[in-house]
Design a protein around this motif. Structure first.
Motif, PDB file in Angstrom:
ATOM      1  N   UNK A 125     -30.436 -27.774 -24.436  1.00  0.00           N
ATOM      2  CA  UNK A 125     -30.819 -27.316 -23.097  1.00  0.00           C
ATOM      3  C   UNK A 125     -32.102 -27.995 -22.630  1.00  0.00           C
ATOM      4  N   UNK A 126     -33.070 -28.100 -23.519  1.00  0.00           N
ATOM      5  CA  UNK A 126     -34.345 -28.728 -23.145  1.00  0.00           C
ATOM      6  C   UNK A 126     -34.171 -30.220 -22.850  1.00  0.00           C
ATOM      7  N   UNK A 127     -33.400 -30.897 -23.670  1.00  0.00           N
ATOM      8  CA  UNK A 127     -33.182 -32.328 -23.442  1.00  0.00           C
ATOM      9  C   UNK A 127     -32.395 -32.572 -22.167  1.00  0.00           C
ATOM     10  N   UNK A 128     -31.452 -31.691 -21.856  1.00  0.00           N
ATOM     11  CA  UNK A 128     -30.700 -31.829 -20.602  1.00  0.00           C
ATOM     12  C   UNK A 128     -31.604 -31.625 -19.391  1.00  0.00           C
ATOM     13  N   UNK A 129     -32.521 -30.672 -19.494  1.00  0.00           N
ATOM     14  CA  UNK A 129     -33.480 -30.461 -18.406  1.00  0.00           C
ATOM     15  C   UNK A 129     -34.394 -31.678 -18.237  1.00  0.00           C
ATOM     16  N   UNK A 130     -34.851 -32.228 -19.345  1.00  0.00           N
ATOM     17  CA  UNK A 130     -35.680 -33.436 -19.306  1.00  0.00           C
ATOM     18  C   UNK A 130     -34.918 -34.590 -18.669  1.00  0.00           C
ATOM     19  N   UNK A 148     -31.363 -37.059 -25.515  1.00  0.00           N
ATOM     20  CA  UNK A 148     -30.096 -36.347 -25.333  1.00  0.00           C
ATOM     21  C   UNK A 148     -29.042 -36.852 -26.319  1.00  0.00           C
ATOM     22  N   UNK A 149     -29.041 -38.143 -26.599  1.00  0.00           N
ATOM     23  CA  UNK A 149     -28.094 -38.688 -27.569  1.00  0.00           C
ATOM     24  C   UNK A 149     -28.339 -38.076 -28.945  1.00  0.00           C
ATOM     25  N   UNK A 150     -29.599 -38.005 -29.350  1.00  0.00           N
ATOM     26  CA  UNK A 150     -29.911 -37.395 -30.651  1.00  0.00           C
ATOM     27  C   UNK A 150     -29.580 -35.904 -30.669  1.00  0.00           C
ATOM     28  N   UNK A 151     -29.829 -35.214 -29.548  1.00  0.00           N
ATOM     29  CA  UNK A 151     -29.505 -33.785 -29.484  1.00  0.00           C
ATOM     30  C   UNK A 151     -28.000 -33.559 -29.562  1.00  0.00           C
ATOM     31  N   UNK A 160     -19.403 -27.497 -28.344  1.00  0.00           N
ATOM     32  CA  UNK A 160     -19.473 -27.352 -26.891  1.00  0.00           C
ATOM     33  C   UNK A 160     -20.803 -27.857 -26.345  1.00  0.00           C
ATOM     34  N   UNK A 161     -21.888 -27.553 -27.034  1.00  0.00           N
ATOM     35  CA  UNK A 161     -23.197 -28.046 -26.597  1.00  0.00           C
ATOM     36  C   UNK A 161     -23.261 -29.564 -26.663  1.00  0.00           C
ATOM     37  N   UNK A 190     -23.357 -34.816 -23.677  1.00  0.00           N
ATOM     38  CA  UNK A 190     -22.777 -36.141 -23.449  1.00  0.00           C
ATOM     39  C   UNK A 190     -22.267 -36.288 -22.014  1.00  0.00           C
ATOM     40  N   UNK A 191     -21.721 -35.227 -21.475  1.00  0.00           N
ATOM     41  CA  UNK A 191     -21.290 -35.264 -20.073  1.00  0.00           C
ATOM     42  C   UNK A 191     -22.483 -35.457 -19.142  1.00  0.00           C
TER      43      UNK A 191
END
Length: 260
Positions: A101-106, A182-185, A196-197, A202-203
């Protein structure tokens, strides 16, 4: 005789009074019995009613205690179940969800910043192209003051373009870091069982890359047009210099003929 009659009358009255007293005395036990029976009934009904109310209250207390025990049992069962579900794997999955969630927000914030920077850069480039073409079209037709104003505007726009380009580079560096994070997450979520996360991250990466690619395409087109404008500027200035030299040679030749 009269005295005898008076004595008999007094005796009869005394006898009557005695009988009335006896009658009243005979009635006293029955009245006392009635009073005692009422008192007895009241005394018996009082402890009995209080005994019934005490039994009823004790029943209510018993029901309340049973309900409290049942609630405690349910709460204890839920707590035990919750403690049993907090395994190492579940805790890791929860931690990975926070990371994704944090990486997606970033990634979202840096993508928005980069797209805005590229858009502003493209606008600055197009503005410079328009002013520069106007200047090229009016070379040799402007007064010195008007030409100085156009040149100053072109210089200001050139500085604006440089600033916007530096801003694009700065936000692009942050965006690349966000993509890598995000790739690492996503990989961590996949290995920990949070499929699912991982799919969601990736999406988000694919969407961000497509949006940035579109903004880059627009800025690349603007840079291409700016390069074409620079070529036009070189050609136009060369033509203007050639025409200016021709006009000077023509003026020198006419002056030479007049001297002759």
């Amino acid at each position: 005789m009269q005295v005898v009659r008076q004595c008999s009358a007094c005796a009869s009255r005394a006898a009557g009074g005695f009988l009335r007293n006896q009658t009243d005395i005979s009635l006293l036990p029955s009245r006392r019995g009635a009073v005692c029976s009422r008192d007895l009934s009241s005394s018996e009904s009082g402890p009995l009613s209080s005994r019934k109310s005490g039994v009823q209250k004790s029943g209510e207390w018993t029901n309340a205690a049973n309900m409290s025990i049942a609630s405690l049992s349910v709460a204890r069962g839920l707590f035990t179940q919750q403690v049993e579900t907090l395994t190492h794997d579940s805790l890791i999955r929860r931690a990975v969800s926070v990371v994704t969630d944090s990486s997606s927000t970033f990634l979202s914030q840096t993508t928005l910043a980069l797209i805005d920077a590229l858009t502003d850069y493209s606008k600055a480039v197009h503005t410079r192209i328009a002013v520069q073409r106007r200047y090229l079209a009016s070379v040799g037709k402007l007064t010195p003051s008007e030409e100085d104003l156009l040149k100053q505007a072109i210089n200001d726009l050139r500085a604006e373009v440089t600033y916007r380009l530096d801003e694009c580079k700065r936000f692009e560096s942050s965006w690349i870091n966000a993509v890598n994070l995000c790739v690492m997450a996503a990989e961590a979520a996949n290995t920990s069982g949070a499929e699912q996360a991982s799919i969601t991250v990736r999406t988000n990466i694919q969407v961000a890359q497509s949006q940035v690619e579109e903004a880059r395409r627009v800025s690349a087109d603007a840079e291409k047009k700016l390069a074409e404008t620079k070529v036009e500027e070189i050609q136009r200035m060369a033509e203007y210099a050639a025409s200016f030299e021709d006009s000077e040679e023509h003026e020198v030749h006419e002056a030479y003929l007049r001297e002759d």
